[in-house]
Structures are given as C-alpha cells and as structure tokens.
Design a protein around this motif. Structure first.
Motif, mmCIF file in Angstrom:
data_model
loop_
_atom_site.group_PDB
_atom_site.id
_atom_site.type_symbol
_atom_site.label_atom_id
_atom_site.label_comp_id
_atom_site.label_asym_id
_atom_site.label_seq_id
_atom_site.Cartn_x
_atom_site.Cartn_y
_atom_site.Cartn_z
ATOM 1 N N CYS A 1 28.552 52.386 5.494
ATOM 2 C CA CYS A 1 27.750 53.543 5.104
ATOM 3 C C CYS A 1 28.543 54.489 4.212
ATOM 4 O O CYS A 1 29.679 54.849 4.524
ATOM 5 C CB CYS A 1 27.271 54.285 6.347
ATOM 6 S SG CYS A 1 26.310 55.744 5.965
ATOM 7 N N GLY B 1 23.371 52.411 3.060
ATOM 8 C CA GLY B 1 23.767 51.725 4.284
ATOM 9 C C GLY B 1 23.524 50.234 4.190
ATOM 10 O O GLY B 1 22.500 49.790 3.667
ATOM 11 N N LEU C 1 19.579 56.365 9.163
ATOM 12 C CA LEU C 1 20.601 56.876 8.238
ATOM 13 C C LEU C 1 20.293 58.321 7.859
ATOM 14 O O LEU C 1 21.156 59.199 7.915
ATOM 15 C CB LEU C 1 20.665 56.001 6.984
ATOM 16 C CG LEU C 1 21.253 54.597 7.152
ATOM 17 C CD1 LEU C 1 20.995 53.766 5.903
ATOM 18 C CD2 LEU C 1 22.761 54.666 7.444
ATOM 19 N N SER D 1 26.029 57.228 9.686
ATOM 20 C CA SER D 1 26.082 58.193 8.578
ATOM 21 C C SER D 1 26.694 59.532 8.962
ATOM 22 O O SER D 1 26.941 60.375 8.096
ATOM 23 C CB SER D 1 24.676 58.398 8.002
ATOM 24 O OG SER D 1 23.782 58.894 8.963
#
Lengths: 723, 156
Positions: free
Chosen positions: A583, A607, A622, A683
């Motif tokens: 990520c 991602g 994410l 994330s």
C-alpha cells in the motif's frame, strides 16, 4: 492422516468438515458458513462471492451464516486482516470440493462421464444426454458428511465470473432502510435492560455505594454489587440509565495509582523498566541486537524520535451484548470478534462446561480491533444471572466506552540511519518502546482477559501481559523495514509498567512503526538531495512494491503540486506486516502557518491485495483506513490527569469530522491468480507518514510527534522559525 | 411518573406511555419499534440518533418525548423501502457509502435535512450539512459521493 490434514488450505486445516462451510438446502438455496464476522469490511459479501463462484450458482441463491459457536467453524478471532487469506481460502476449496462431489453423484445418476458435465446456477447438465439434475435434488437436504481433501482444484482466475466483480454489499440494505441489523437492535421476549457503573481510573476500587436512590427509581429490578462490579437491571432502558446515574453519584472509589504526566508521556515511556528483545530478518529473537556504530564512511547519519500517544478504537456504537441463562446454560448474543475465544473466557469465569455456553455473533458498530465487545458480554451474563436468567441487554454508555475500552498503546520509536557515499542507506537502527498490543481473551483458566472478571468476588486476575513474540505481532509489526538495506538492527523495548489496559487496535505496531520508517525515508531523501519517490524506488526490488508506490505517485499528480505557499505533497509506502497487502498513500495538504491547522485536501491510495475478490470492498477498506488515519494523525490522543482519564466523550476526544475529511481516490491493483493478501489495515501507517512528509514539503517543518494538533504545529513552526 | 403522549411518526399516530423527560430515542427504539436511530453518545456529539422533527434535523437522544409530542417525527424507516427507496437511500446503496453502517441512518437523515433546504449544495455546503455527524470507519469520501448523487437524482 495428521500430516494430510496439515496440508489443507486456510481454515480447513483446523475445521475440515465440509458441512461447517457449505450447506445445500432443500429450498433451492446454498448456505455458506464462515467463522469470521462482518465488521463493515464486507466479509459476508466476499465470502458469498467466493462460494457462488466455485459452486456455479447465482449469488441470489446464497445465504450466509457467520460466527456462532453452535454452528460454524472455530476460526478464532476476526483480526489481523486475515479473513480472506484463511476463511475465503477455506471456502474456495470447500465449495470447489462440494461441487466436485455433486458432479460425481450426478454422473452416476445420469449414467454419463463426469467430464461431460457442466453446471449453471446449480443445474447440472451433460453434453451427452438431455437430462439434468440440480444440486438441490441431488442432496435432498442431506449433509456432505465428510472432511475436505482439497483434491478438487478451484477455478483458474480467467474463468471467474463473480469473483473480482463489484457486487453490492449484502448487509447494507438493512442499514440503509432501518431494518434491525445490529446487536443493539435485538429484542428478546421478556428482555430487561442493564447498565454498569465504572470509575474513571482503571485501577480504582469500589469503597462504598449507597444504592437507595437507584433502587427507588420506578422500573429498577436489581442493583448488583459484586466486589468492585456495580450494575443495575431495569424494566426499561431509560430507567437503567437513570439508575446508573444515581449509582455513579453515590459510589465512592479509591484513588488508583497516579497516571503518568500526559505532557511528558514519551520521556516516561523511554525511562521505564523494559524487557529487551530483538529481531533478525524480521523474526523475533530473545536476544537484543548489538549496539553498533554508524559506518565510518557514512555521508550522513540521521537520528530522530517519532512518537504516538494512546489512542481509542472509538466505536460509534458503545459495546453491546444480550445474555440469558436457561436451565444452567448461558446464551450470549455478542458483537465479539471471536465468539469461540469469548466462550472459553466465559467458561473460565463461571467455571462451567464450554458446551453449556453458546456465543452467537451479531453485527455491531465498527470497532477496528479489540473494543469493549467481549467485556460487555460478561457484564450482561453477570446481570442476567442476578435476575434469574432473564435476558439482559446492556449497551455501555459513551463514557464507559471511552474510559474502559482497551486503548491502542502509545509507542515511541528511535531511528538512526546512515547514508553511504553512494547516497543509499548503509545502516539502519530501529528502537521501539511499547506497552502491550494483543490482549484479547486468552484460554488460560487461572486469569482472565474479561474486564469484570477482575472486579467480582472470586473472580480471576487480569491476564498477564508480555511482549509479542510471533512474527509481525504487536510492536513488532512492520518494525522491520521493507527496503533493501545492507544492515538492519531492530530492538524492541517492552515497557513493564502499563498505566492503561491496552489491546489490539487496527494495525497494531504498524501504525507507529511505518510512521517512523517512512518519515525517516523522507528525511534521508532530502539529506541525499533526491526526490522521495526516486529515493525509495532505489531501495525497492519487489516489483509489486514499486508498482504500488508509482501508482500512488501518479494518482496524486506528484511533482505537480501547486506552487502555493503552505501547500505540499507527501508520500509513503509499506507492505502491511511485510507479508500482506502492498500500500502506498500520497496526500496533498495545506498548512495554515498562523493557526497551525493542517488540512488534508486530497489523498490517493494504491493497494495490491493480491487477487481481488471484491474490488470495491478493498477500495472501501483502503479509503476508510486513510480517513481514519487522518483522524488519528491530526487529532487523536487519550487525555488524562494523574487521577483519572479525561477523554470521556467526543468533545474531550475529538475525531475527524465531515468538514475536515479529504476526498480519497483509490487504485486497486488486482492480481488474479495471486494469493489473497490482507488489506484492512494497510493504509493507516503510510497515511500518517505521508501527511508528515507533505507538511515538510509545504512549510519545511518536521512533525515527529502525533497528533498534529494546531497548537502543537504552531509551536513547532515558531521553534523552527526561531532556528 | 409515566404519562401518555401522542406522537406522529412517519405519518402514523402512536400513543406511548413514558416519563415526560424520556429522550425520544428510547421511545422510538423500545416503545415504537423503530430501531434506525442509534445511541452513540447521548450528548448531541455524533448524530447517530438523528431524526427529523417538523422537517428539521434533531438529536433524538436529547429531545424529550414531551417536546416531540404533537410534532411530525420522521425516521429513516419513513423515507423509503427497498422496493421504493428514497433517492438518498438509493444513492447510499449505489455508492456503497458505508462500512459498518451504524452512523448511516443519521447521515441519511442529515442529508435529507440538507437537500430539503439546499437542493444543489456545493462541497462546502455538504461538509457543513454533515458536520454534526461522526463516522468512525472513514466512509466520508463515499458519503460525499452519495450526497452529490442524491442531489443530482432529486434534481431530475
């Protein structure tokens, strides 16, 4: 046999019975079971997609049941972004095998070779005859009655029709139209309402309480004092709440151990007694690493401290459970992320047989780790027992949740990194100080991870706390940098004193560790006089890592930042746990130098979670991780005085509002055929570092201590300007 | 002291028996059986309990049943159904604008209050319109998209 069972993929390993996963019902539907739970991450939908794909049935025929100790596989806790990896993998193989078994049955029934058969929406047809038979006719309500062998390979990715497509979440309609969808909405016949009274210091004991005022409130059925445990049951929810207020007013608590000075928390942490550990090639070692000197030919050596305070899970819906006792058996409706571990923990507290307890999961508000969900289940079971087993529903009040949820631990990291003559990292030394992360209820019978267990008479002491030793667990998570550095030393300092009960919060140590690593990478890039993306790429050999970083770079429009004073771009990358999703996050921020206010104007997140079952589910995870991390980064810190926790509501513990939230663009890098990689926590760390790096790009000031509140930023700007 | 109160909720008349100072939230959830408003904080800080009272956004955790009596109360259940969704509900589904969904009811109500007053809000107006509602999962970006989509749909 044992060695064979070991080779089964995902959660089939410990739960091989096919009937634990797939049921062919008589009404033309398929029941899919997972021991994992829905927590807003879209698990139900993704699990259904996988099963529908392998079985060749339309998604509309698929029903799902999740975590119930009476019905599903024991998949332990839904945590660590592992549900797709273990549960979806199990379902994929189980469904493929069920299909294979039914094809064999059909071949016999129709008198045709298996190879001639194909399936469409559960109807099996042969190219050699006009006859057909359906799954439902074949099975006639029977179970498979056998264990998985994994001998039936799942479909190749190019054959996928359901997996990898954007399917609307199955749990959303109820939530959008107001149907009962949450444990909070459960109403059982004869159900009473309970509330708990707790102090604002986690170490305080109940000295005395006058219960008269509470007992006088109409509708109050029972006030229960059991040791330090104080609760009330009433006919109505409002009576329980009023009685709780009355009890709180009339309860006297002892002063607990003084809490550390919140303004010097990080110095306190670094000065504590610690247990020393190390890490070699990403693996825990009991030996701390040697002290080393920076290389003699180092062009530059940077050493910085980065820190993160205690923060809250801060669920929107305070923890809730409904419990009842029937004929000596306990039934708990719970939002726990681990119904089987909860059952074991309850068994220990009540000293009863595990089979006499059933824990049934129901969805609750999102919790992002270990909240008060398990604790409130014990609270409800204790109150129900006090009213002859009648069903008791408890929802903690806002201040219960703020003061008593297990916090996400504070962490301090110290990074020393040297650039060699070639402007590449030649030496990397990483030190991390932390309290405990993983503190979910464990099976040990002489202690308990459940809160009330330590409060009641004849209860159990709190479970012992120690450093995480598993790979990528606790403070260890992402402490090892994911770059090609020639020399790495990682030292872990586990702090023995713990002012608060802490437990797993989304990302565990990864948030603070990635915040530190990725800010240091940015500082090194500047020391080397290189672009931060170029500098990172020079230390990355994994093409998927590079691709993610480049995708985030391109999505934000890197290098095209408005040349406006106070505006800047920042970027950061990590592979979650060094083994899960890749990520990268890039942000565009604006800093108001006068007020110190930071606004994240826009964020881009790329991602790679391997094969994407539900691409929009990945995007949602994410995106949500980015925004939650913006909140952690800019605003969040548990506040306390020596005597008590003072973060008791959303005013004293503010989180990001809709006024402040950025719009997030997400790029999901789908890799059909590749292993599922956990993405739900990927994330968070990169976002925090990206913001810090963007602030530096914007105003030339480094922020190494979270959160970046306007007061703190203003102070840092003033200090920097004074030189 | 329990008293009788006449409430008009989603166009239907209800008589409930409650203490006058009981927050409307508990009456809706426990007496009337409308569970869409959620308890989140009890202090007007999160918006999970939002309902409309005479068309205005209100925090049902802080409005007493006595004060709601005689007024028009609208909850999420009163907006639309899966068969006939309100355009705001349809937009939240189209944008998949939720994670856990606990704050969703309050957000849809807040969006209704916003769009009723300002059918064509710009981003600033959307942000202000939702500023009393909290979301912990980070669905904000999707919610923005859902509000914009709903505004477009409502404008025809």
């Amino acid at each position: 046999m044992a060695t064979e069972a070991k080779r089964l993929p995902g959660s089939l390993r410990n739960n091989p019975a096919l009937d634990l996963w797939i049921g062919i019902e008589t009404d033309g539907t398929v029941t899919v079971r997972s021991g994992k739970i829905e927590i807003g991450q879209g698990l139900k939908t993704a699990a259904m997609q996988v099963a529908a794909e392998e079985l060749d049935v339309n998604l509309s025929r698929v029903r799902i049941k999740t975590a119930d100790t009476g019905e599903t596989a024991d998949e332990n806790v839904t945590s660590g972004s592992r549900s797709m990896e273990v549960s979806a993998t199990a379902l994929r193989f189980a469904a493929a095998e069920c299909r294979g078994i039914m094809l064999k049955m059909a071949a016999e029934k129709l008198g045709v070779p298996v190879e001639s058969l194909s399936v469409e929406d559960g109807a099996i047809r042969s190219s050699e005859s006009n006859q057909q038979v359906t799954y439902w006719d074949l099975m006639g309500g029977r179970k498979f009655g056998r264990d998985a062998t994994a001998a039936f390979p799942p479909k190749p990715p190019q054959a996928h029709r359901v997996v990898g497509t954007r399917v609307p979440r199955v749990d959303l309609p109820a939530k959008v139209f107001g149907a009962p969808a949450f444990i909070e909405d459960l109403r059982l016949p004869g159900m009473l309402h309970g509330r708990i009274v707790r102090p604002r210091h986690q170490g305080a004991a109940l000295k005395s309480v006058d219960t008269a005022a509470a007992e006088k409130i109409p509708g109050v059925v029972k006030v229960l004092r059991d040791g330090d445990f104080l609760g009330v049951v009433a006919e109505t929810e409002i009576a329980a709440i009023r009685a709780r207020d009355a009890l709180a007013t009339n309860a006297r608590w002892s002063a607990g151990e003084p809490l550390p000075d919140e303004d010097h928390l990080f110095e306190w942490m670094m000065s504590q007694d610690t247990v020393e550990y190390g890490c070699v090639d990403g693996v825990h070692t009991d030996e701390p690493p040697p002290d080393t000197e920076p290389p003699a030919d180092a062009k530059a050596t940077l050493e910085q401290i980065y820190a993160k305070p205690f923060i809250l899970h801060g669920t929107m819906g305070p923890s809730c459970a409904v419990a009842e006792w029937k004929g000596g058996k306990l039934i708990v409706h719970t939002q726990s992320q681990g119904v089987f571990p909860l059952r074991r923990a309850l068994k220990n507290v009540f000293r009863m047989e595990e089979d006499d307890i059933r824990c049934i999961h129901m969805e609750g508000a999102g919790v992002y780790g270990h909240s008060g969900a398990d604790d409130v289940a014990l609270d409800a079971a204790l109150l129900s027992r006090a009213v002859d087993g009648r069903p008791v529903r408890i929802q903690w009040m806002r201040d219960d949740e703020h003061c008593w949820e297990p916090f996400g631990t504070a962490m301090v990291t110290k990074v020393r990194a040297s650039l060699g003559p070639d402007n590449r990292v030649a030496d990397w030394r990483f030190d991390v100080w932390s309290n405990h992360h993983g503190n979910r209820p464990k099976p040990k019978s002489t202690e308990s991870g459940l809160l009330a267990a330590r409060m009641i008479e004849n209860g159990l002491p709190p479970q012992s706390l120690g450093p995480a030793k598993d790979a990528e667990a606790g403070e260890h998570r992402n402490a090892w940098p994911g770059y090609d550095f020639p020399q790495i030393n990682v030292a872990k300092h586990f702090i023995k004193a713990h002012p608060f009960r802490c437990s797993s919060l989304r990302g565990l140590g990864a948030f603070a560790n990635v915040f530190a690593i990725e800010q240091m990478m940015d500082e090194l890039a500047h020391a080397a006089g290189e672009d931060p993306v170029t500098f990172r790429l020079a230390h990355m050999s994994d093409p998927r890592a590079r691709f993610a970083l480049e995708a985030a770079r391109d999505a934000i429009g890197w290098g095209k930042a408005d040349k406006v004073p106070g505006r800047g771009h920042g970027i950061a990358y990590a592979r979650y746990k060094n083994t899960a999703a890749y990520c990268a996050v890039a942000v565009d921020v604006e800093v108001n130098e006068e007020t110190g206010a930071i606004t994240v104007l826009r964020a881009a997140c790329a991602g790679d979670a391997g094969e994407a079952i539900a691409p929009d589910g990945i995007a949602n995870q994410l995106e949500g991780g980015v925004i939650q991390s913006v909140s952690w980064t800019l605003k969040e810190r548990v506040r306390f005085t020596p005597g008590e926790i003072t973060s008791v509501d959303w005013e004293s513990y503010p989180i990001l509002t809709f006024r402040e939230a950025p719009e997030v663009e997400t790029v999901v890098l789908n890799r059909p055929g590749e292993k599922f990689l956990g993405v739900g926590e990927a994330s968070q760390g990169p976002t925090a570092a990206a913001i810090a790096n963007a602030v530096f790009a914007a105003i030339g000031v480094r922020l190494r201590e979270l959160p970046f509140t306007p007061e703190r930023v203003r102070k840092m700007i003033q200090e920097a300007r004074r030189g | 002291m329990s008293e009788q109160f006449k409430l008009t909720i989603n166009g239907k008349s209800h008589t409930v028996s409650a203490d006058a100072d009981t927050p409307l939230l508990y009456v809706l959830r426990n007496d009337v059986g409308l569970v869409s408003p959620k308890y989140g904080c009890g202090q007007e800080q999160c918006g999970a309990c939002n309902v409309l009272i005479d068309g205005e956004k209100a925090f049902s955790c802080s409005v007493s049943v006595k004060d709601a009596a005689g007024k028009q109360v609208t909850t999420l259940e009163g907006l639309g159904t899966p068969e006939q969704p309100h355009p705001i509900q349809a937009a939240f589904i189209a944008e998949q604008a939720a994670q856990c969904g606990y704050c969703t009811s309050g957000l849809i109500i807040a969006t209704k209050a916003l769009l009723d007053k300002n059918p064509n809000p710009d981003m600033d107006a959307i942000r202000v319109g939702l500023q009393d509602n909290l979301c912990r999962c980070g669905a904000h970006s999707r919610v923005f998209r859902a509000v914009r989509r709903a505004a477009r749909e409502l404008a025809g």
